[in-house]
Design an enzyme around this catalytic site. Structure first.
Site, PDB file in Angstrom:
ATOM      1  N   TRP A 103       0.817  -1.208   0.000  1.00 20.63           N
ATOM      2  CA  TRP A 103       0.000   0.000   0.000  1.00 20.63           C
ATOM      3  C   TRP A 103       0.853   1.261   0.000  1.00 20.63           C
ATOM      4  O   TRP A 103       0.539   2.238  -0.682  1.00 20.63           O
ATOM      5  CB  TRP A 103      -0.984  -0.001   1.173  1.00 20.63           C
ATOM      6  CG  TRP A 103      -2.001  -1.087   1.011  1.00 20.63           C
ATOM      7  CD1 TRP A 103      -2.125  -2.220   1.764  1.00 20.63           C
ATOM      8  CD2 TRP A 103      -3.037  -1.174   0.008  1.00 20.63           C
ATOM      9  NE1 TRP A 103      -3.160  -2.998   1.300  1.00 20.63           N
ATOM     10  CE2 TRP A 103      -3.740  -2.382   0.226  1.00 20.63           C
ATOM     11  CE3 TRP A 103      -3.427  -0.361  -1.039  1.00 20.63           C
ATOM     12  CZ2 TRP A 103      -4.815  -2.775  -0.579  1.00 20.63           C
ATOM     13  CZ3 TRP A 103      -4.491  -0.748  -1.842  1.00 20.63           C
ATOM     14  CH2 TRP A 103      -5.170  -1.943  -1.599  1.00 20.63           C
ATOM     15  N   ASP A 173      -1.039   6.538   6.665  1.00 21.22           N
ATOM     16  CA  ASP A 173      -2.145   5.658   6.279  1.00 21.22           C
ATOM     17  C   ASP A 173      -2.308   4.636   7.404  1.00 21.22           C
ATOM     18  O   ASP A 173      -1.502   3.724   7.553  1.00 21.22           O
ATOM     19  CB  ASP A 173      -1.813   4.962   4.953  1.00 21.22           C
ATOM     20  CG  ASP A 173      -2.893   3.959   4.544  1.00 21.22           C
ATOM     21  OD1 ASP A 173      -3.877   3.781   5.299  1.00 21.22           O
ATOM     22  OD2 ASP A 173      -2.747   3.352   3.469  1.00 21.22           O
ATOM     23  N   LYS A 197     -11.995  -1.884   8.341  1.00 17.36           N
ATOM     24  CA  LYS A 197     -11.283  -2.854   9.177  1.00 17.36           C
ATOM     25  C   LYS A 197     -11.593  -2.607  10.658  1.00 17.36           C
ATOM     26  O   LYS A 197     -12.146  -3.467  11.328  1.00 17.36           O
ATOM     27  CB  LYS A 197      -9.784  -2.791   8.919  1.00 17.36           C
ATOM     28  CG  LYS A 197      -9.424  -3.161   7.480  1.00 17.36           C
ATOM     29  CD  LYS A 197      -8.276  -2.341   6.996  1.00 17.36           C
ATOM     30  CE  LYS A 197      -8.079  -2.299   5.509  1.00 17.36           C
ATOM     31  NZ  LYS A 197      -8.378  -3.436   4.701  1.00 17.36           N
TER      32      LYS A 197
HETATM   33  N1  PMP Z   1      -4.171   1.326   2.663  1.00 14.58           N
HETATM   34  C1  PMP Z   1      -4.179   0.191   3.379  1.00 14.58           C
HETATM   35  C2  PMP Z   1      -3.188   0.019   4.488  1.00 14.58           C
HETATM   36  C3  PMP Z   1      -5.112  -0.816   3.086  1.00 14.58           C
HETATM   37  O1  PMP Z   1      -5.136  -1.938   3.800  1.00 14.58           O
HETATM   38  C4  PMP Z   1      -6.014  -0.626   2.021  1.00 14.58           C
HETATM   39  C5  PMP Z   1      -7.007  -1.697   1.625  1.00 14.58           C
HETATM   40  N2  PMP Z   1      -7.926  -1.990   2.504  1.00 14.58           N
HETATM   41  C6  PMP Z   1      -5.975   0.568   1.313  1.00 14.58           C
HETATM   42  C7  PMP Z   1      -5.038   1.524   1.664  1.00 14.58           C
HETATM   43  C8  PMP Z   1      -6.943   0.840   0.197  1.00 14.58           C
HETATM   44  O2  PMP Z   1      -8.166   1.089   0.780  1.00 14.58           O
HETATM   45  P1  PMP Z   1      -9.515   1.315  -0.025  1.00 14.58           P
HETATM   46  O3  PMP Z   1      -9.857   0.037  -0.669  1.00 14.58           O
HETATM   47  O4  PMP Z   1     -10.457   1.734   1.043  1.00 14.58           O
HETATM   48  O5  PMP Z   1      -9.283   2.399  -1.016  1.00 14.58           O
END
Ligand code: PMP
Length: 362
Positions: A103, A173, A197
Site C-alpha cells: 500500500w 495511512d 477494518k
Molecule cells: N491502505 C491500506 C493500508 C489498506 O489496507 C487498504 C485496503 N484496505 C488501502 C489503503 C486501500 O483502501 P480502499 O480500498 O479503502 O481504497
C-alpha cells in the site's frame, strides 16, 4: 440462529457483534424516529446528532486536541493516496515516502503526478518484511510531508512506534491499525483510514488533519477534493455516507466500552502473542513472513512448506468454521486478520487447528 464463523477477513472485516445487533434492532426505526438512518436527510437534526456523536467518539478515542479536524469522506484510502499530494505537495516541492509494503508503494506512486517524491526507505528488495528502526530515517529538511503506512495489511508488517519527523508533518495511512492502540496524536499532521477494518463498513474514510495543513493547497482543486472545503462544510459538502457514519459512531461507543485504544491494545497484544507463538513453536512448519520487530498485530502473515499445503490448510479451516485466511494474491500463504472486533477465542481455535494440521502433515 445463524451458523458461527470466525471471520479472519482482511477487509471489509468483521464488525463487533454488539454493533451489528444494535444496527439490526434500529434498522427501520432509528432512535424512535420511525425511519431508518438510511431514509433521513443528512441535513436533519437527527442526522446532525448522529454525525456529531461519531465525530466526538473519534475525538475522545484519539484524544484529539482542538486544532485537529475530523472528516468523514468517500473514495476509500485509495483516493487519499492522491488527495494528500494534491492538497499538500506543490509541483516544485518534495515529499518523503517510507515504503514498507504494497500500500505504501501505491501511495508513493500516486504522489509522483503532483510533485517530487523521494523514497527515503524501501524494504521492497527484501520482500517487504521490515520497518525502519526508530530514528533511522533521514527526513529531507524541506519535505512538504513524510508519508508512511503504519500497518501494511497485505505484507503483515507494522511500525511498533509513532514516527517522529520533527517539524515535517507526518502523514500516515492507518487504514488497518487505526484505534488498535494508543498513539501520540501530536506526532501526526494527517491520518487517514478506510473504515472497513477497525471503524465500520466500507464506503467511508476517516481523515484527521491538523488545522494548519488545511490552508496549504498549492493548486486549484475541485471542491470535493479540497480538505479545506470539506472541513468548512463539516464533511457535508455533498451527501455523506450516512449509514457508514452511523455505524462508525456505534463502533466508537463499543470501543469506549472496551477501554478505548489503551484497553483494546492489551487484547490485541494477547491475540497476536498467541498466534505468533504458534508459528514460532512449529519447528519451521509455519514460517512467519515479517521480521520479529516488524510483526503486525493486525494481519498475521505466514506460509506452510508449499502452496498445496497452504491451500489444504485454508480448506480445512473453512470446514472448521474459519473464513478469510487465504493470503493476498500478491504474497500468497496465509493471512489471519485479527482487528479490534476479532475475539481471542477465534485465535485459539485457529491455533488448535495449526498444531493438529502440523502434526498430520509435518
Ligand atoms: N491502505 C491500506 C493500508 C489498506 O489496507 C487498504 C485496503 N484496505 C488501502 C489503503 C486501500 O483502501 P480502499 O480500498 O479503502 O481504497
Amino acid at each position: 440462529m445463524s451458523k458461527h464463523i470466525f471471520n479472519f477477513s482482511a477487509g471489509p472485516a468483521m464488525m463487533p457483534p454488539e454493533v451489528l445487533e444494535q444496527a439490526a434492532a434500529e434498522l427501520s426505526d432509528v432512535r424512535g424516529s420511525g425511519m431508518s438512518v438510511m431514509e433521513i436527510s443528512h441535513r436533519s437534526d437527527l442526522f446532525g446528532d448522529i454525525l456529531a456523536e461519531a465525530e466526538s467518539g473519534i475525538r475522545r478515542l484519539m484524544n484529539l486536541p482542538s486544532n485537529y479536524r475530523v472528516l468523514f469522506l468517500q473514495g476509500g484510502a485509495t483516493l487519499q493516496f492522491s488527495m494528500v499530494p494534491m492538497n499538500l505537495l506543490a509541483p516544485v516541492d518534495t515529499a518523503d515516502y517510507i515504503v514498507t509494503g504494497y500500500w505504501g508503494k501505491k501511495a508513493a506512486k500516486c504522489a509522483v503526478a503532483f510533485g517530487d517524491v523521494k523514497t527515503v526507505y524501501s524494504s521492497e528488495d527484501t520482500g517487504f518484511t521490515t520497518v525502519p528502526e526508530q530514528g533511522e530515517i533521514r527526513v529531507s529538511p524541506n519535505a512538504a510531508y513524510l508519508h508512511y503506512t503504519s500497518n501494511e495489511t497485505i505484507d503483515g508488517v507494522e511500525f511498533p512506534y509513532d514516527l517522529d519527523a520533527g517539524l515535517v508533518p507526518v502523514v500516515c495511512d492507518m487504514s488497518s491499525d487505526v484505534l488498535s492502540r494508543s498513539i501520540d496524536i501530536e506526532k501526526y499532521g494527517l491520518i487517514y483510514a478506510g473504515a472497513q477494518k477497525n471503524l465500520g463498513p466500507s464506503g467511508l474514510v476517516l481523515v484527521v488533519i491538523r488545522e494548519d495543513l488545511l490552508d496549504r493547497s498549492p493548486r486549484a482543486l475541485p471542491d470535493l477534493l479540497t480538505y479545506k472545503v470539506l472541513a468548512d462544510n463539516d464533511s457535508m459538502a455533498n451527501t455523506p455516507n450516512t449509514w457508514a457514519i452511523y455505524l462508525l459512531g456505534l463502533v466508537c461507543r463499543w470501543l469506549e466500552a472496551k477501554g478505548g485504544p489503551a484497553g483494546i491494545e492489551q487484547v490485541n497484544a494477547e491475540k497476536a502473542r498467541v498466534l505468533y507463538e504458534a508459528i514460532d513453536k512449529s519447528d519451521g512448519f509455519y514460517a512467519g513472513r515479517a521480521e520479529r520487530n516488524a510483526r503486525s498485530r493486525m494481519n498475521v502473515t505466514f506460509a506452510l512448506p508449499n502452496a498445496e499445503l497452504d491451500a489444504k490448510f485454508v480448506e480445512e479451516a473453512e470446514a472448521n468454521g474459519m473464513s478469510g485466511l487465504k493470503g493476498h494474491r500478491a504474497v500468497g500463504g496465509i493471512r489471519a486478520s485479527i482487528y479490534n472486533a476479532f475475539p481471542l477465542a477465534g485465535v485459539e481455535h485457529l491455533v488448535d487447528l495449526m498444531s493438529d494440521f502440523a502434526r498430520r502433515n509435518g
